[in-house]
Design an enzyme around this catalytic site. Structure first.
Site, PDB file in Angstrom:
ATOM      1  N   SER A 174      82.357  36.770 -30.168  1.00  0.00           N
ATOM      2  CA  SER A 174      81.147  36.170 -30.747  1.00  0.00           C
ATOM      3  C   SER A 174      81.123  34.695 -30.370  1.00  0.00           C
ATOM      4  O   SER A 174      82.180  34.109 -30.082  1.00  0.00           O
ATOM      5  CB  SER A 174      81.197  36.303 -32.271  1.00  0.00           C
ATOM      6  OG  SER A 174      80.216  35.489 -32.887  1.00  0.00           O
ATOM      7  N   TYR A 222      85.499  35.831 -40.572  1.00  0.00           N
ATOM      8  CA  TYR A 222      84.955  36.353 -39.317  1.00  0.00           C
ATOM      9  C   TYR A 222      85.320  35.435 -38.146  1.00  0.00           C
ATOM     10  O   TYR A 222      85.782  35.896 -37.100  1.00  0.00           O
ATOM     11  CB  TYR A 222      83.433  36.480 -39.446  1.00  0.00           C
ATOM     12  CG  TYR A 222      82.758  37.050 -38.231  1.00  0.00           C
ATOM     13  CD1 TYR A 222      82.901  38.403 -37.909  1.00  0.00           C
ATOM     14  CD2 TYR A 222      81.966  36.262 -37.397  1.00  0.00           C
ATOM     15  CE1 TYR A 222      82.270  38.941 -36.793  1.00  0.00           C
ATOM     16  CE2 TYR A 222      81.341  36.790 -36.285  1.00  0.00           C
ATOM     17  CZ  TYR A 222      81.491  38.124 -35.987  1.00  0.00           C
ATOM     18  OH  TYR A 222      80.885  38.659 -34.882  1.00  0.00           O
TER      19      TYR A 222
HETATM   20  N1  LIG Z   1      74.962  41.321 -34.363  1.00  0.00           N
HETATM   21  C1  LIG Z   1      75.332  40.072 -34.083  1.00  0.00           C
HETATM   22  O1  LIG Z   1      74.597  39.106 -34.359  1.00  0.00           O
HETATM   23  C2  LIG Z   1      76.640  39.823 -33.394  1.00  0.00           C
HETATM   24  C3  LIG Z   1      76.864  38.532 -32.879  1.00  0.00           C
HETATM   25  C4  LIG Z   1      78.065  38.267 -32.242  1.00  0.00           C
HETATM   26  C5  LIG Z   1      79.018  39.261 -32.102  1.00  0.00           C
HETATM   27  N2  LIG Z   1      78.798  40.504 -32.612  1.00  0.00           N
HETATM   28  C6  LIG Z   1      79.865  41.504 -32.456  1.00  0.00           C
HETATM   29  O2  LIG Z   1      79.354  42.646 -31.808  1.00  0.00           O
HETATM   30  C7  LIG Z   1      80.136  43.788 -32.172  1.00  0.00           C
HETATM   31  C8  LIG Z   1      79.193  44.939 -32.531  1.00  0.00           C
HETATM   32  O3  LIG Z   1      78.465  44.560 -33.692  1.00  0.00           O
HETATM   33  P1  LIG Z   1      76.944  44.975 -33.929  1.00  0.00           P
HETATM   34  O4  LIG Z   1      76.148  43.735 -34.048  1.00  0.00           O
HETATM   35  O5  LIG Z   1      76.519  46.018 -32.965  1.00  0.00           O
HETATM   36  O6  LIG Z   1      77.072  45.572 -35.413  1.00  0.00           O
HETATM   37  P2  LIG Z   1      76.827  47.029 -36.019  1.00  0.00           P
HETATM   38  O7  LIG Z   1      75.481  47.533 -35.628  1.00  0.00           O
HETATM   39  O8  LIG Z   1      77.135  46.884 -37.469  1.00  0.00           O
HETATM   40  O9  LIG Z   1      77.930  47.923 -35.297  1.00  0.00           O
HETATM   41  C9  LIG Z   1      79.280  47.903 -35.660  1.00  0.00           C
HETATM   42  C10 LIG Z   1      79.943  49.136 -35.089  1.00  0.00           C
HETATM   43  O10 LIG Z   1      81.343  49.097 -35.438  1.00  0.00           O
HETATM   44  C11 LIG Z   1      81.688  50.361 -35.980  1.00  0.00           C
HETATM   45  N3  LIG Z   1      82.800  50.256 -36.926  1.00  0.00           N
HETATM   46  C12 LIG Z   1      82.856  49.471 -38.038  1.00  0.00           C
HETATM   47  N4  LIG Z   1      84.019  49.681 -38.676  1.00  0.00           N
HETATM   48  C13 LIG Z   1      84.711  50.602 -37.947  1.00  0.00           C
HETATM   49  C14 LIG Z   1      85.970  51.227 -38.098  1.00  0.00           C
HETATM   50  N5  LIG Z   1      86.785  50.928 -39.117  1.00  0.00           N
HETATM   51  N6  LIG Z   1      86.352  52.142 -37.177  1.00  0.00           N
HETATM   52  C15 LIG Z   1      85.526  52.452 -36.136  1.00  0.00           C
HETATM   53  N7  LIG Z   1      84.335  51.883 -35.939  1.00  0.00           N
HETATM   54  C16 LIG Z   1      83.924  50.968 -36.838  1.00  0.00           C
HETATM   55  C17 LIG Z   1      80.420  50.852 -36.664  1.00  0.00           C
HETATM   56  O11 LIG Z   1      80.430  52.265 -36.775  1.00  0.00           O
HETATM   57  P3  LIG Z   1      80.768  53.106 -38.111  1.00  0.00           P
HETATM   58  O12 LIG Z   1      80.218  52.346 -39.276  1.00  0.00           O
HETATM   59  O13 LIG Z   1      80.069  54.406 -37.834  1.00  0.00           O
HETATM   60  O14 LIG Z   1      82.246  53.248 -38.123  1.00  0.00           O
HETATM   61  C18 LIG Z   1      79.369  50.419 -35.658  1.00  0.00           C
HETATM   62  O15 LIG Z   1      79.254  51.384 -34.640  1.00  0.00           O
HETATM   63  C19 LIG Z   1      81.052  43.324 -33.315  1.00  0.00           C
HETATM   64  O16 LIG Z   1      82.353  43.124 -32.832  1.00  0.00           O
HETATM   65  C20 LIG Z   1      80.420  42.023 -33.774  1.00  0.00           C
HETATM   66  O17 LIG Z   1      81.379  41.138 -34.318  1.00  0.00           O
HETATM   67  C21 LIG Z   1      77.627  40.803 -33.249  1.00  0.00           C
END
Ligand SMILES: NC(=O)c1ccc[n+]([C@@H]2O[C@H](COP(=O)([O-])OP(=O)(O)OC[C@H]3O[C@@H](n4cnc5c(N)ncnc54)[C@H](OP(=O)(O)O)[C@@H]3O)[C@@H](O)[C@H]2O)c1
Length: 262
Positions: free
Chosen positions: A144, A157
């Site tokens: 991130s 985080y």
């Molecule tokens: N959205 C943003 O603004 C943003 C910005 C910077 C970085 N990121 C990073 O991008 C990545 C993806 O996030 P996203 O934005 O796509 O969020 P998201 O839509 O909430 O997706 C998170 C994913 O992680 C999975 N997950 C969570 N806990 C888990 C566990 N214990 N075991 C296996 N899978 C798990 C969830 O699936 P289940 O719940 O089905 O397990 C889901 O598929 C993350 O690492 C986040 O830190 C996001």
């Protein structure tokens, strides 16, 4: 010049049931990747696999909690058995956590580190024996912009993503003689379920910041995988934060101290 083709690449992608991971699964499978997709919500994974049934690539589902060794082992074994090897590991599963450090419990910090840092580190460690035998192998760690700059209200985080950044820089150097690339992806604010499912989430913080779509982030990740990039910071706002932190850290400290972790 592409360093590697997505077509035929054999990979594991965590967190594929929503957001960036789901969009990346589509992007890669439509370009011919063979993927083991992992997340806890099995029905979401199955629906995605169904949707991608006629894609040039192939998708295998391993539902489970990636913080558990048994899930990581199952994903690696599936890649080996179904595809005959492994060329790509995408550590994307992650959670947000919001709140003032003084008001949060120690268990929360451990929970965030367990998923955002330890699960990624240990999946990478367990996958290494297969990766070294892979074709132009690469590890992709989805970090991130908050892995480059700490901000108020996100201490757990930010800590987890800084840890991922440090680990990645060390591993990039260690893996280079093995022929394994390591890409760190640092998205800015992206419109996913992240802000709804974050620990301690209360509404949508930093609402004024522009967002990207997960599809746009996924396209940039696929591009960086092809090119063998080491590091990409995605979004203009994200780049501004990272560069102002490097160039004017004191000014940023001053500005952020006037925020309330909103
Ligand atoms: N959205 C943003 O603004 C943003 C910005 C910077 C970085 N990121 C990073 O991008 C990545 C993806 O996030 P996203 O934005 O796509 O969020 P998201 O839509 O909430 O997706 C998170 C994913 O992680 C999975 N997950 C969570 N806990 C888990 C566990 N214990 N075991 C296996 N899978 C798990 C969830 O699936 P289940 O719940 O089905 O397990 C889901 O598929 C993350 O690492 C986040 O830190 C996001």
């Amino acid at each position: 010049m592409a360093r590697r083709e997505i077509d035929g690449i054999r990979g594991i992608l965590t967190g594929a049931s929503s957001g960036i991971g789901q969009a990346l699964a589509r992007e890669l499978a439509l370009s011919g990747a063979q993927l083991v997709i992992v997340a806890r919500r099995a029905e979401r994974l199955e629906a995605l696999a169904q949707e991608l049934h006629d894609a040039p690539g192939r998708v295998e589902c391993v539902p489970g909690d990636i913080t558990l060794d048994q899930t990581r082992t199952a994903a690696i074994e599936r890649a080996r058995d179904a595809f005959g090897g492994l060329d790509l590991v995408v550590n994307n599963a992650g959670t947000g956590a919001m709140g003032q450090f003084a008001e949060t419990a120690p268990e929360r910090l451990r929970q965030v580190m367990e998923l955002n840092f330890f699960a990624a580190a240990e999946l990478t460690r367990s996958a290494l024996p297969l990766l070294v035998e892979g074709r132009h192998p690469i590890v992709v760690n989805v970090s991130s912009v908050l892995g480059h700059r700490g901000v108020p209200g996100y201490s757990e985080y930010c800590a987890s993503k800084f840890a991922m950044q440090g680990l990645s820089e060390s591993l990039r150097a260690e893996f280079a003689p093995l022929g394994i690339d390591l890409l760190v992806v640092s998205p800015g604010r992206t419109e996913t379920e992240f802000f709804d499912s974050a620990i301690g989430a209360q509404g949508r913080p930093w609402k004024e910041l522009p967002t990207m779509t997960p599809e746009a982030v996924a396209r940039q990740i696929a591009w960086a995988i092809r090119r063998g990039k080491h590091e990409i910071v995605i979004s203009r706002g994200g780049k501004l934060l990272v560069w102002s932190s490097r160039l004017f850290p004191g000014v940023l400290d001053w500005v952020l101290a006037r925020q309330t972790g909103k």
